[in-house]
Design an enzyme around this catalytic site. Structure first.
Site, mmCIF file in Angstrom:
data_model
loop_
_atom_site.group_PDB
_atom_site.id
_atom_site.type_symbol
_atom_site.label_atom_id
_atom_site.label_comp_id
_atom_site.label_asym_id
_atom_site.label_seq_id
_atom_site.Cartn_x
_atom_site.Cartn_y
_atom_site.Cartn_z
ATOM 1 N N ASP A 47 6.226 46.247 65.429
ATOM 2 C CA ASP A 47 7.500 45.990 66.109
ATOM 3 C C ASP A 47 8.166 44.670 65.759
ATOM 4 O O ASP A 47 9.142 44.289 66.408
ATOM 5 C CB ASP A 47 7.297 46.075 67.628
ATOM 6 C CG ASP A 47 7.117 47.516 68.085
ATOM 7 O OD1 ASP A 47 7.859 48.379 67.587
ATOM 8 O OD2 ASP A 47 6.227 47.784 68.916
ATOM 9 N N ASP B 26 10.379 55.485 64.789
ATOM 10 C CA ASP B 26 10.967 54.216 65.247
ATOM 11 C C ASP B 26 10.791 53.101 64.209
ATOM 12 O O ASP B 26 11.567 52.148 64.173
ATOM 13 C CB ASP B 26 10.294 53.725 66.544
ATOM 14 C CG ASP B 26 9.982 54.805 67.552
ATOM 15 O OD1 ASP B 26 9.767 55.959 67.152
ATOM 16 O OD2 ASP B 26 9.917 54.495 68.751
HETATM 17 N N1 GLY Z 1 10.071 52.036 69.963
HETATM 18 C C1 GLY Z 1 9.643 52.465 71.233
HETATM 19 C C2 GLY Z 1 10.613 53.297 71.949
HETATM 20 O O1 GLY Z 1 11.670 53.603 71.446
HETATM 21 O O2 GLY Z 1 10.313 53.651 73.084
#
Ligand code: GLY
Length: 402
Positions: free
Chosen positions: A124, A183
């Protein structure tokens, strides 16, 4: 109508006119009842109130406002994946207003994230560092901020599995060997910026490889994406195709589709390779033409969830789509651009209505109501979320930037 200017990193001045006026029911004072206020005034007043609520927690282990739990502001620590969104919203408010107070606040909260540049625990870093320090660099020159971007990219690059051609998202666990979620496309912009700053093409190459592998494996015939893929890191074989936050393994989790659209739009911007533009347009088509997308363009939390009276919408998924479509519209034919901007405008109109945009002083200071974190985990259901606010602000800025 309020006019304001935004300064880019290169010192160019881009005129912005935020002219969305709020309808009745948004105002808090008699004066405002008589004179509808601009969206700019609304978001700045609301984030003044959020700042006042969050500031007493600045020196605690949970300084970053994220959501509401049990009616109270929920703050999170710097290692939570959303820790970069509040600082980056502060940068955007500075960009929209040129008011130095927002810059001071943005710097304070951005620099709380200093140690994240060394974090190798998940993928992340693009959200955490790319949004905070990365947006800071749009508004000021800073060698220390540039160094943080490059160091964070180094940390992210440790998660690259060359034989499989992907950046690992989460750690190995009971269920998956090497999980990669769609993501992860959102972390690639950090790598492109690191190459621009350092001149080291390693980061650029990793981003392209990850995007190509994801394009090959993560997408279905109908151009929807699977949420989680599990890889064999030696052979590159896909071991499992699952969801974590969607309705089912075979469904199209709404925010995942938004991340894909945004991610491949960035891929085209950064490489100018037409295959990414084509792919982003296919994702856009899946989203905008989906029969389950409501007329107001805020999707249910999954495009395949059975729709009942209390099925939840996800404002965050809508805000991400709006922002991505404004950018995508700058790369396509006039006809497509008009269509994309039309959908994005509709999303912003809905999100700026009393249904989604909180009254000033309510919602614990966060802007948007009605987002969803993860229904399968029974977590953050129908709540405000700091990333919904961030992409809403970005979309408002992009709407006015032509
Ligand atoms: N990247 C985590 C979410 O979108 O919940």
């Amino acid at each position: 109508m309020i006019k304001f200017k935004m300064f880019t990193r290169l010192g160019q001045v881009v005129p912005l006119c935020i002219f969305l006026l709020l309808g009745c029911g948004q105002q808090t004072t008699k004066k405002e009842m008589e004179e509808p206020i601009s969206i700019l005034e609304h978001v700045t007043k609301q984030y003044d109130s959020l700042y006042a609520k969050a500031l007493p927690f600045l020196e605690t282990d949970k300084p970053m406002p994220k959501s509401i739990t049990d009616g109270k502001l929920r703050l999170v620590g710097i290692y939570e994946w959303t820790s970069g969104f509040y600082p980056s919203s502060l940068w955007y408010l500075y960009g929209m207003t040129e008011d130095e107070k927002w810059k001071e606040r943005a710097i304070t909260y951005t620099e709380k994230l200093d140690t994240i540049q060394y974090w190798e625990g998940n993928h992340d870093l693009g959200f955490m560092i790319g949004c905070s320090y990365g947006n800071g660099l749009k508004y000021m020159d800073s060698k220390p901020y540039e160094a943080v971007i490059v160091r964070a990219a180094q940390s992210l690059a440790t998660r690259f599995k060359p034989k499989a051609g992907i950046l690992q998202s989460w750690e190995r666990n009971d269920r998956w060997e090497c999980p990669v979620i769609v993501d992860n496309m959102m972390n690639l912009e950090l790598l492109f910026n690191a190459t621009k700053i350092s001149g080291d093409s390693t980061y650029y190459d990793i981003a392209v490889t990850h995007a190509d592998t994801t394009m090959k494996n993560h997408f279905r015939e109908d151009n929807s994406s699977i949420h989680v893929l599990d890889y064999d890191t030696e052979t590159g074989e896909v071991l499992h195709r699952n969801t974590a936050q969607g309705y089912s393994d075979g469904s199209a989790w709404a925010r995942g589709q938004s991340w894909g659209l945004y991610g491949y739009t960035v891929m085209y911007r950064e490489t100018m390779d037409p295959k990414y533009l084509d792919h982003a347009q296919k994702i856009a088509k899946f989203i905008k033409d989906h029969p389950n997308l409501p007329k107001d363009k805020v999707p249910y939390w999954d495009y395949d969830v059975p729709i009942e009276a209390d099925t939840k919408r996800d404002a965050s998924a809508a805000a991400i789509v709006a922002s991505a479509l404004y950018e995508l519209s700058t790369f396509v034919s006039t006809e497509d651009a008009i269509e994309y901007r039309g959908v994005a405008d509709q999303i912003l109109e809905t999100l700026s209505s009393g249904t989604y945009l909180a009254e000033i002083g309510s919602n614990e200071g966060l802007l948007l109501k009605h987002s969803v974190g993860s229904i399968p985990h029974n977590s953050e259901i129908d709540v405000p979320l700091n990333y919904a606010d961030y992409y809403f602000l970005e979309a408002l800025m992009r709407k006015e930037r032509r």
